[in-house]
Each structure stands twice: as C-alpha cells, then as structure tokens.
Enzyme design. Structure first.
Site, short mmCIF file in Angstrom:
data_model
loop_
_atom_site.label_atom_id
_atom_site.label_comp_id
_atom_site.label_asym_id
_atom_site.label_seq_id
_atom_site.Cartn_x
_atom_site.Cartn_y
_atom_site.Cartn_z
N HIS A 1 87.23 90.07 19.03
CA HIS A 1 87.83 90.95 19.76
C HIS A 1 88.58 92.04 19.00
CE1 HIS A 1 90.88 92.18 23.12
NE2 HIS A 1 90.25 91.79 23.83
N ASP B 1 91.90 82.46 17.33
CA ASP B 1 92.13 83.18 18.57
C ASP B 1 91.35 82.29 19.88
OD1 ASP B 1 92.03 84.80 20.72
OD2 ASP B 1 91.08 86.36 19.65
N GLN C 1 89.90 82.81 24.59
CA GLN C 1 88.84 82.59 25.69
C GLN C 1 88.50 81.10 25.68
OE1 GLN C 1 87.52 84.66 27.74
NE2 GLN C 1 88.47 86.41 27.03
N LYS D 1 94.73 84.74 30.85
CA LYS D 1 93.37 83.99 30.77
C LYS D 1 93.47 82.76 31.20
CE LYS D 1 91.90 87.54 27.72
NZ LYS D 1 91.42 88.67 28.54
N CYS E 1 86.04 95.25 24.51
CA CYS E 1 86.93 95.37 23.40
C CYS E 1 86.41 94.71 22.06
CB CYS E 1 88.21 94.45 23.65
SG CYS E 1 89.30 95.54 24.58
N1 PLP Z 1 91.27 87.59 21.98
C1 PLP Z 1 90.15 87.72 22.88
C2 PLP Z 1 88.93 86.89 22.32
C3 PLP Z 1 90.23 88.12 24.30
O1 PLP Z 1 88.95 87.89 24.85
C4 PLP Z 1 91.36 88.95 24.54
C5 PLP Z 1 91.55 89.53 25.78
O2 PLP Z 1 90.61 90.08 26.40
C6 PLP Z 1 92.44 88.79 23.61
C7 PLP Z 1 92.23 88.17 22.17
C8 PLP Z 1 93.74 89.47 23.98
O3 PLP Z 1 94.57 88.85 24.75
P1 PLP Z 1 95.52 89.48 25.75
O4 PLP Z 1 95.17 90.23 26.77
O5 PLP Z 1 96.47 88.19 26.05
O6 PLP Z 1 96.39 90.31 24.87
#
Ligand code: PLP
Length: 407
Positions: free
Chosen positions: A124, A201, A204, A227, A365
């Site tokens: 992402h 990360d 998800q 999420k 994204c």
């Molecule tokens: N990392 C991944 C894999 C995501 O899907 C997302 C959000 O879509 C993020 C990071 C960013 O998360 P946040 O919305 O809490 O900033």
C-alpha cells in the site's frame, strides 16, 4: 462456541439498512473501512456522556477515570496482538502514521547512503511513500520484492535482493488488493539472518485476526483502528521498547516532554515520546472496545466462515467468461480483486450500487502493484465475518446481469 452469522449481524446496526435502490445494503468494502458493532457505538456515546476529559494531567475524578481508561486501552491492544512485555504500544492516528513513524524516526538515524530498504510490489502507498521520502533524505535505496503470477511474494527474488545492505524489510501481512497472506515469520527469519529490522503492516490482517503478531522477530507492527471495526482516527505502532527509546521523536509539544527549559528540552520514553499533544482519546479507548469484541468471538469459526465466503466468491467469479481475479494464492484473506475484459471496473462498481452492493474500484492506494498487474485499476469485493453466503450469491447474480448489459 458456534458462529451464528445472523446474530453477529444483529451487532452491526448499519447492515440493517435499505439502500436508495430499494435493496438491502450489501457491504463488500471492508478493506477500505469496516462497520462498527453496537458495543463500539455505545462506547463512543458512553465516553462523551460520562467520561470525557483530557488525560494525564488532571487531578480530578473525571480526568483520572479517562486516564485509567486510556492506559487500560493500551493494555488491551497489547493483549490483542499478544505483545510481550518487551513491547510498547504507541497510539497513532492510523496505520499510515505508524508506518511514517517507523520510516522517519527509525530511518533518520539508522539509514545511510547505499543502505537498502526492502519492500514488496504488493505494498500500500502507506508502506512505500514514507520509505521513498526517508531514502531521499538519507541516500538509502528502496527495492521491491517481486510477486509471482498468483500474487504471492517471489521468495527467490526476496533471497536475491536480501543482502548485508538491507537494513529493514517492511511488508504487508495481508495485501489489500490481492488478499495474499504473506509468510511473515519466514520473511522475518531471513531478514534477521542479515541483521535487518522487520516492519509488518498488519492493517489488513488484524481485522481477520490471523495468527498472533507477537513474534519477537518483528521489530515494528502497524495496525489501523477503522479496519478493525473501531472508529477512524486511531492506530497502533507496536515495537520493542528498547528500539522505540533509541528513536528520535517526530512531533513535539505537550505530554512527550520530560523537562522544558529555554536551554533545551528532554523527552519522555515510549510510548509518550511519540504521542505529543492531545491524542484521539475517544478513538483510542474505543479501539480497545472493538478489540475486546473481536477477542470474544470464536476466532476459528470466524476464519472458517470467511474462508467459505472467499471460496464461494472466487469459484463463482472464475466461472464468468473474461473475468480475471488478481491474487489466487491459497493463503488469502477474504479480499477479491478482479477485472473483466472490455469493461471499465468503475462501471461495474457504479452499477453494483444500483443493487445496493458497496464495492471499491481504482488503484486501491497501490499504484505500483497496478503497474505490475498491467491494469489501471480493479474492482474489489472485500468481505468481513458479518457477510453471508446469500450476499455472495446475490453479488455474483447481480454482476452477471450487469455484465450482460455492459458487454
Ligand atoms: N496499509 C494497508 C495494507 C492498508 O490497506 C491501509 C489502508 O487502506 C493502510 C496501510 C493505511 O491505514 P490507515 O487508513 O489506518 O492509515
């Protein structure tokens, strides 16, 4: 414990609504943000009806109560990922901020020209752009592990790219586009063999409550509240206390200081070191409430249900002529991205809305991943444990009707 999807759905009032189309809402956009159970909504109302005060400095009952709730929430969040005592949980505004803290506050003093930051092609933007920025500042180089045609990390490419130059490996636990669950334990083991730090990360994976993230192989783990069925505006960065305390703070102001004088300022240890200013008190406290809700569920039953939904959706979609699914790994969370020959994915999502079905279209994204896949965007159906077999069947039936019109 049994998994009764009807009773689970009763916990989520938003799912009861009928859309303008006259059809019930089918919410298949959980990877963008998840819906909130009643206990989370109640906890928000309770906070502002009974407990609202600023934390840490008040000597009166209300502030004391809020401070206790805030610090208890931190503990619940640590329990949620089974973090050991060596780890600290820093509250952030989301996974994006958590990843930025890792890149900026760890990267600034630990990266130099020629060092390598190893990411993957499925990341992402939140796990790409902060690294590009710190790479530019330090002279380090960002590299990306390739993905295989089924959307898994190419382990051979990882081994080739991993070297003594690699200072950090930062990868998603689960991809927000492909759904792939990466084998983070084995990635971390290999990364450690060259002395690299490991950042996961987990934005998800945490909503699907995959295996715990407590391994000491992980130096940094980033989570997102919204999420995980909690309000927006909160996140957590888990990291070893020792590492956090060796990192420079990144924003400055109240609560993160030890002493302030005109001659200079000293800073507190983690977690406060990274929590300058008034935090999102309500969201952080309620994030813990959402985690408690998740922990009260039968995790195995949840996983089984989600995997049933995923299997049905994938098999029914793959029968549609000209439809291509991106991400066919055996090990997936319930996220399915697809495109259909000759049809713009946006048209699909717009028309699905006429059936009350919420999906998402675009690059999600993850523009570099779209380039790898050779598409400008995909249509994505992302499912949570409150979704049903009937919804999946209705989704596929509606999609077939739409494609008959569009093709
Ligand atoms: N990392 C991944 C894999 C995501 O899907 C997302 C959000 O879509 C993020 C990071 C960013 O998360 P946040 O919305 O809490 O900033």
């Amino acid at each position: 414990m049994n998994f009764d999807v009807d009773s689970i759905r009763n916990d989520f009032p938003i799912l009861k609504q009928t859309t303008k189309s006259g059809k019930p809402l089918v919410y298949f956009d959980n990877a963008a943000t998840a819906q909130k159970p009643q206990c989370v909504i109640d906890a928000i109302v309770k906070f502002y009806s009974e407990d609202n005060a600023n934390i840490h400095r008040g000597v009166y009952e209300l502030s004391d109560r809020t401070t206790t709730a805030y610090e208890n929430a931190r503990q619940v969040l640590k329990n949620f990922v089974k973090a050991s005592d060596e780890y600290e949980a820093v509250f952030t505004s989301g996974a994006t901020e958590a990843l930025n803290i890792v890149a900026q506050c760890w990267g600034a003093d630990n990266l130099k020209a020629g060092d390598e930051i190893l990411l993957s092609e499925m990341e992402h933007h939140a796990n790409i752009v902060p690294w590009q920025f710190i790479a530019k500042q330090t002279g380090a180089v960002v590299r990306a592990i390739k993905i295989t045609p089924s959307g898994e990390l190419d382990i051979d490419d990882f081994s080739t790219k991993l070297s003594e130059k690699t200072k950090i490996v930062s990868v998603a636990h689960a991809s927000n586009v492909l759904g792939t669950i990466n084998d983070i334990e084995s990635i971390a083991k290999q990364a450690k063999s060259v002395g690299a730090k490991v950042s996961i990360d987990a934005a998800q994976s945490s909503p699907h409550m995959l295996e715990d993230l407590s391994s000491e192989l992980y130096d940094f783990v980033s989570l997102s509240s919204h999420k995980c069925f909690a309000p927006t505006g909160s996140g957590v960065l888990y990291a070893k206390r020792e590492i956090l305390n060796s990192m420079r703070p990144w924003k400055f102001g109240g609560d993160m200081i030890e002493n302030v004088a005109w001659a200079g300022t000293s800073f507190r240890s983690a977690p406060e070191r990274f929590e300058a200013g008034t935090p999102n008190i309500e969201s952080n406290i309620v994030f813990a409430q959402a985690c408690k809700y998740l922990m009260s569920l039968d995790i195995e039953a949840v996983e089984k249900h989600e995997q049933e939904l995923l299997a049905l959706l994938s098999s029914q979609l793959s029968e549609i002529e000209g439809l291509r699914i991106f991400g066919t790994s055996k090990n997936k969370v319930s996220v399915v991205s697809f495109a259909v020959d000759g049809v713009h994915p946006n048209d699909i999502s717009v028309m699905l809305n006429n059936y009350g079905i919420a999906t998402r279209t675009g690059h999600h994204c993850a523009e570099p991943l779209m380039n790898t896949l050779g598409v400008s965007g995909t249509c994505r159906a992302s499912l949570a444990f409150y979704n049903t077999i009937e919804e999946v069947e209705f989704f596929v039936k509606s999609l077939k009707r739409i494609l008959n019109i569009l093709r």
